[in-house]
Design an enzyme around this catalytic site. Structure first.
Site, mmCIF file in Angstrom:
data_model
loop_
_atom_site.group_PDB
_atom_site.id
_atom_site.type_symbol
_atom_site.label_atom_id
_atom_site.label_comp_id
_atom_site.label_asym_id
_atom_site.label_seq_id
_atom_site.Cartn_x
_atom_site.Cartn_y
_atom_site.Cartn_z
ATOM 1 N N GLU A 1 95.222 11.397 -37.357
ATOM 2 C CA GLU A 1 93.986 12.461 -37.775
ATOM 3 C C GLU A 1 92.901 12.388 -36.611
ATOM 4 O O GLU A 1 92.610 11.668 -35.869
ATOM 5 C CB GLU A 1 93.356 11.928 -39.059
ATOM 6 C CG GLU A 1 92.809 10.324 -38.985
ATOM 7 C CD GLU A 1 92.167 9.498 -40.354
ATOM 8 O OE1 GLU A 1 92.514 10.549 -41.278
ATOM 9 O OE2 GLU A 1 91.719 8.704 -40.055
ATOM 10 N N CYS A 2 92.470 13.862 -36.546
ATOM 11 C CA CYS A 2 91.639 14.299 -35.578
ATOM 12 C C CYS A 2 92.062 13.818 -34.002
ATOM 13 O O CYS A 2 92.894 14.390 -33.390
ATOM 14 C CB CYS A 2 90.238 13.784 -36.096
ATOM 15 S SG CYS A 2 88.781 14.642 -35.303
ATOM 16 N N GLY A 3 91.359 12.735 -33.485
ATOM 17 C CA GLY A 3 91.571 12.237 -32.451
ATOM 18 C C GLY A 3 93.163 11.933 -31.940
ATOM 19 O O GLY A 3 93.681 12.074 -31.095
ATOM 20 N N LEU B 1 95.497 13.457 -33.574
ATOM 21 C CA LEU B 1 96.200 14.695 -33.641
ATOM 22 C C LEU B 1 96.177 15.271 -31.996
ATOM 23 O O LEU B 1 97.207 15.825 -31.602
ATOM 24 C CB LEU B 1 95.584 15.693 -34.467
ATOM 25 C CG LEU B 1 95.557 17.356 -34.231
ATOM 26 C CD1 LEU B 1 97.108 17.667 -34.574
ATOM 27 C CD2 LEU B 1 94.800 17.886 -35.111
ATOM 28 N N SER C 1 96.648 16.012 -38.471
ATOM 29 C CA SER C 1 95.737 17.033 -39.072
ATOM 30 C C SER C 1 93.992 16.694 -38.546
ATOM 31 O O SER C 1 93.760 15.546 -38.202
ATOM 32 C CB SER C 1 95.483 17.011 -40.577
ATOM 33 O OG SER C 1 94.415 17.540 -41.173
#
Length: 446
Positions: free
Chosen positions: A320-322, A324, A420
């Site tokens: 998730e986020c970082g 990704l 994501s």
């Protein structure tokens, strides 16, 4: 048990909260802290001081029932409990009341201490305090903390103005008491990157001791016990590698606890310096600051290759986020320098000035290790990067908190990869971690 709220953002809620926590812990007390909202960084500061994991209270990401259960469970067997609010007292998910600090205070039936920035006012402090106390009479404003008071004369003016309200002043912090904690593009710099942070904590503890009326405060901080059934643990059946270091440290502790409760053994490792641990059946990459440590991540060639091999071998992976960003081909940092990453996602993560921030109502379009098509989840985005390429088969169709907000296609997927920008809290949907662990179990049996 009490809520530390601000009349707006930037008034010193975190300083006040850390000062109270630091002093109580200096006395050898067990203190449980909470943070309203989806924040990751403030809870790191709480944990550093108390030695206990701070818990997020967020009815959007989870539910009202989960929020109450979480609070009740984690206030067992402690001496004191304290909740730090988010933004201004009445600022909710989209400017409304829901998920605001006031909303959480009412849900938990807790009194509120209102922190007021007094640096540019004197007599007007009474209008502010009166307005906040009167706006919703269901709330109990138990007292005010006056921050950034300039002089004895200034304090006298503030006290005279507040006297007719019969509203206790439980703390007074002078301007010279202000402690500046460094920040950057996503908020405060995490504790692990601040040199000599113990000195800051020691100074905060002194402020906590000298600047507050503890005769008024201590009764408010005492928890009211509500017996809660202990959590039963399933014996570990899979091992999940959790990336945790200075580059990856945005995790809700509840997520990690839930994975453990469902039968996962968590194995922590550092993508900055290590390879994927042996004998694991799943990978979990949280958010953080891979852009700040992109050069170090890129230099760990064995680590990058070990992640790539694991994902290509169809190991269930949640990023998730970082996380990704780390799985992309490259990260372009704020200095426009490119750094090679894992490369399983055919895109480049590019840092920019625009902040993407807010809750997301996301409908899954594809199957991943966590979701099935049609599943709806609530999540949160908080980043300044964007991807150079849009996914051909996006993971989510997502919109903001408002029903009529525009929707976007987002996220990269495969049957074994869920990547994501949207952070999720497993307390909002236990199907996510259950499906993840089931996938890890199947991988182990193959």
């Amino acid at each position: 048990m009490v809520v530390i709220a601000g009349e707006r953002s930037g008034v010193g809620k975190t300083t006040v909260t850390l000062a109270l926590l630091s002093f109580l812990c200096r006395q050898g007390k067990l203190v449980q802290s909470f943070k309203v909202g989806p924040d990751y960084i403030d809870p790191m500061f709480h944990q550093y001081v108390t030695g206990r994991f701070c818990r997020n209270l967020d009815p959007v990401l989870t539910s009202i029932d989960y929020l109450k259960q979480c609070f009740s469970f984690h206030t067992q067997q402690v001496d004191y409990a304290l909740v730090e609010g988010v933004m201004g007292l009445f600022d909710g998910a989209s400017g409304d009341f829901f998920s605001s600090t006031a909303h959480v205070a009412l849900l938990l039936d807790l009194p509120v201490l209102l922190v007021i920035d007094c640096s540019r006012l004197s007599g007007s402090v009474a209008a502010i305090a009166h307005g906040y106390r009167s706006l919703d009479l269901r709330l109990q404003i138990a007292g005010v903390v006056l921050n950034r008071v300039g002089s004895d004369r200034h304090l006298q003016l503030l006290q005279d103005a507040l006297a007719p309200l019969n509203l206790p002043i439980v703390g007074v912090l002078r301007r010279q008491d202000n402690i500046t904690i460094p920040d950057r593009h996503l908020g405060l710099v995490p504790t692990g990157e601040i040199n000599q942070f113990d000195r800051v904590i020691d100074r905060l503890a002194t402020i906590g001791e000298t600047c507050f009326d503890w005769d008024k405060l201590l009764p408010l901080l005492k928890p009211q016990y509500s017996p809660v059934s202990p959590i039963s643990l399933i014996p570990p059946k899979v091992r999940i590698a959790i990336a945790r270091d200075q580059a990856f440290n945005f995790y809700y502790q509840d997520n990690l606890d839930i994975l453990t409760q469902l039968g996962a053994e968590l194995v922590f490792w550092s993508p900055l310096s290590e390879c994927v641990p042996d004998n694991v059946q799943g990978l979990y990459f949280g958010g953080g600051f891979p852009e700040v440590f992109a050069a170090e991540l890129a230099e760990n060639h064995p680590g990058l290759e070990s992640v790539k091999r694991a994902i290509l071998a169809k190991m269930p992976t949640y990023a998730e986020c970082g996380g990704l960003m780390y799985l992309c081909q490259q990260i372009v940092d704020f200095d426009e320098k490119s750094h090679n990453m894992v490369g399983v996602i055919p895109a480049t993560a590019i840092m920019g000035k625009h902040l993407t921030l807010g809750y997301r109502h996301a409908t899954a379009l594809q199957a991943t290790p966590l979701v099935t098509p049609g599943l709806v989840v609530w999540g949160h985005e908080f980043h300044r990067s964007s991807l150079s390429v849009e996914p051909k088969e996006p993971l989510f169709q997502a919109r903001g908190y408002e029903v009529l907000s525009p929707s976007i296609a987002e996220g990269w997927k495969s049957p074994f990869l869920h990547a994501s920008y949207i952070h999720t809290h497993f307390g909002g949907n236990l199907d996510l971690p259950k499906r993840f662990i089931n996938g890890c179990t199947q991988f182990m049996s193959n």
